[in-house]
Design a protein around this motif. Sequence first.
Motif, short mmCIF file in Angstrom:
data_model
loop_
_atom_site.label_atom_id
_atom_site.label_comp_id
_atom_site.label_asym_id
_atom_site.label_seq_id
_atom_site.Cartn_x
_atom_site.Cartn_y
_atom_site.Cartn_z
N THR C 262 0.83 -1.20 0.00
CA THR C 262 0.00 0.00 0.00
C THR C 262 0.86 1.25 0.00
O THR C 262 0.57 2.21 -0.70
N GLN C 269 -0.91 -0.95 -8.08
CA GLN C 269 -1.94 -1.85 -7.58
C GLN C 269 -2.67 -2.59 -8.69
O GLN C 269 -3.13 -3.70 -8.49
N PHE C 318 -7.90 -6.53 -2.63
CA PHE C 318 -8.98 -5.62 -3.05
C PHE C 318 -8.52 -4.17 -3.08
O PHE C 318 -9.05 -3.35 -3.83
N THR C 320 -9.17 -1.68 -1.31
CA THR C 320 -10.06 -0.58 -0.95
C THR C 320 -9.98 -0.39 0.56
O THR C 320 -9.49 -1.26 1.29
N ARG C 321 -10.49 0.75 1.01
CA ARG C 321 -10.40 1.07 2.43
C ARG C 321 -11.14 0.03 3.27
O ARG C 321 -10.61 -0.48 4.26
N GLU C 399 -17.59 -6.21 1.26
CA GLU C 399 -16.78 -5.38 0.38
C GLU C 399 -16.52 -6.09 -0.95
O GLU C 399 -16.56 -5.47 -2.01
N ILE C 403 -17.59 -4.58 -4.70
CA ILE C 403 -16.75 -4.26 -5.85
C ILE C 403 -16.78 -5.36 -6.90
O ILE C 403 -15.97 -5.39 -7.81
N THR C 483 -4.66 3.40 3.09
CA THR C 483 -5.04 3.76 1.72
C THR C 483 -4.55 5.15 1.36
O THR C 483 -4.31 5.43 0.19
#
Lengths: 143, 115, 503
Positions: C262, C269, C318, C320-321, C399, C403, C483
């Motif tokens: 990250t 990514q 993934f 994402t946050r 999540e 997505i 993130t």
Amino acid sequence: MNDFRTSILPAAARLVVPVQCVFSIYLLLRGHNLPGGGFIGGLVLASALVLRAMVAPSRAPKFDLIVLSGIGLLVALASAAMPWLGGGTFFTGLWGGQIWLPTVGKIKLGTPLLFDIGVFLVVTGVAAKLLLVLMSQTDESDA
Amino acid sequence: MENLLPIAIGILIACGSYLCMRRNLVRVLLGIMLFSQAANLLIFTAAGLSSGQPPIIAPDKLTIAGPHADPLPQALVLTAIVIGFAVLAFAIALVLRAYHKTGSDDLDTFRRSDS
Amino acid sequence: MDFQPIALPIALPLLAVGLLLCLRRAGEPVRHAINILSCVAQAVVAVILYLRVSADGVQALRSGSWPAPFGITLVADLFSAVMVLVTAVIGLGSALYAAGYGTGKFRGYFAPLYQALLLGVNGSFLTGDLFNLYVWFEVMLMSSFVLVALPGGRPQFEAAVKYLTLNFIASAFFLVGLGVLYGMTGTLNMADLSVKIAALGDNGLILSSAVLFLVAFGIKAGVFPFYFWLPSSYHVTPTPVAALFAGLLTKVGVYACARVFTLVYGGQQEFLAPLLLAIGVLTMITGVFGAASQFFIPRILSFHIISQIGYMIIGIGFFTRAALAATVFYVVHHILVKANLFLIGGVIGRRTGSQELSMTGGLYKKAPWLAILFLIPAMSLGGIPPLSGFFAKFVLVREGLAIGQGWVIAAALAVGLLTLYSMVKIWNEAFWKDAPLGDRQPDRKVPFLMLAPCVALAACTITFGIFPGVFLDVADRAAAQLTDPTAYIEAVLPSSPPSPAEP
């Protein structure tokens, strides 16, 4: 212990071991700005201890070498923590004066030197212990 | 040198991989040794090679003049060598003890912990 | 005087190692007492560190007062602080358990190695420098090698050889990655790297260094296809060591993945995500099938470590946050639950004389409370509400669906069911069926010190299940810092750099 009872090795060891001991201290003290330092000094001293034990098993170090490493760790930690106790950041170098020694030259006294002494003790203890244990191990299988 | 060292690293990694895949424990040990030496050499090479340009600031200046060697990779490699040395020392002691205990240095006999 | 709680989780175990080495000849109770005291002190410091990070944001400490990209920086963001806190909790639990379990086989070296292991783990969580991360990995691995080999039977040596070889190769991969990255950027400070790699843009060498790190961390985390060392080494170690390994060592690999992919490789990514997802799914599936075929409690649990690592890798994949929050929550939940399962497995072994499922049985009649105690972490691992595992999986699944990664989620749910199957298998065999030896089945007494940590950790699992909001909120804030690494970079490299100290 392996048989080193030729006369050459003990005779050489009698000469070499004291030189190694002094040389290890010399390396330790000049280490901050010149080649040398605690690590290499410790290795030299460890090899002196091992050589002594090789020619005369009765003269192997009597104290527990691991304890020596423990003391070394504590010394190194103390050198790192001293500036912290004084209100600074860990590992910040604190310097206090310098002394002059023959042949070595100027030595700046301070926490980096203390740290080096700690490293010196740790390396001496671990390396000598390791070699002595490995030596005794090989003998078991040879016997 | 810049062309020679990558080739040397490649050879070291090839030899290391080959030895790692042997069944004999001592060869495996030699293999990982070559492997870590190749890694050290790679750090050294990747960071750029130069000779005769010490990173020392002249006494009367505040910044360094001209091109100079990068001292950091040397410190990194030194640390990596020392760590590799320690691990290797332990590995040798371990292999020796394992050989005494199991009476074999053939990895194919090391199945007891896999059931 | 500034208290500097970042440096203390490293300084305290080091102090304990030094003391314990000096006191090697002292009695075993003295060594256990120092071990436990050091863990208590670490827990206190970890709480202080967590509170400070939670209140004041990311903390950075420039060791030796050298400014950031040059000196070694210790950094604690919320994720690191939480990990240090969990490490202290597990360290304390296993240290208490070890005092009850007895560590005579380690010839006086148990406590110093244990503290050295905690030293390496804490260092890995707190360092802000990639090379320093390598050094802490090695500190951790060296002590774990010795902890595996020291009890000194044939299985221990065989396991140690496999463990050492594969992890040594992982270290070589790590070093090669470091070399490539340093050659490209000229720095190894993670915050500095983040800035410089973003400026370089996409580049084959950057991607290859990312893959090298993926292999190195993957071997340490035990992901597919690098996990073979794990199930062949953990089960030969005495229970308190196995619990500590199971809880912490693989999670350090997961932490390193989360941190590096990250922060450092934030711009790569698109390339990394499918790779991580594929690895995660394969890890889950192979791990859980491995577990289904085993009948020795520590080996079943070892394979479950692998399958659960898959969930965490998916969360990272993934990117994402919410998914990273799930990973943070999952890591914490899994450390507590898995270590507890190993500890309870040890209690079962102590009572019935074996951890081999065919040799155990009848415990439900003799010790119904132990059955309940086992069920709490076991059900949590399988994801039964209202325990911690349910919320960890729930956030990840929600999540994943949001997505549109339905196939990953389908695999995750199927693996959850199979996990439950393994747990029920242990429960049936150890607790429900009749004792195979009838009246001759040994029934030894279990010391209080071995039971107390199990109860305390089970209580943690329940607390996580009752108040998930509190913990999910912390995980969410930690994921926000992951993130968006601006706060991290700003803490390490302030826009107006502090004047360098006098050398």
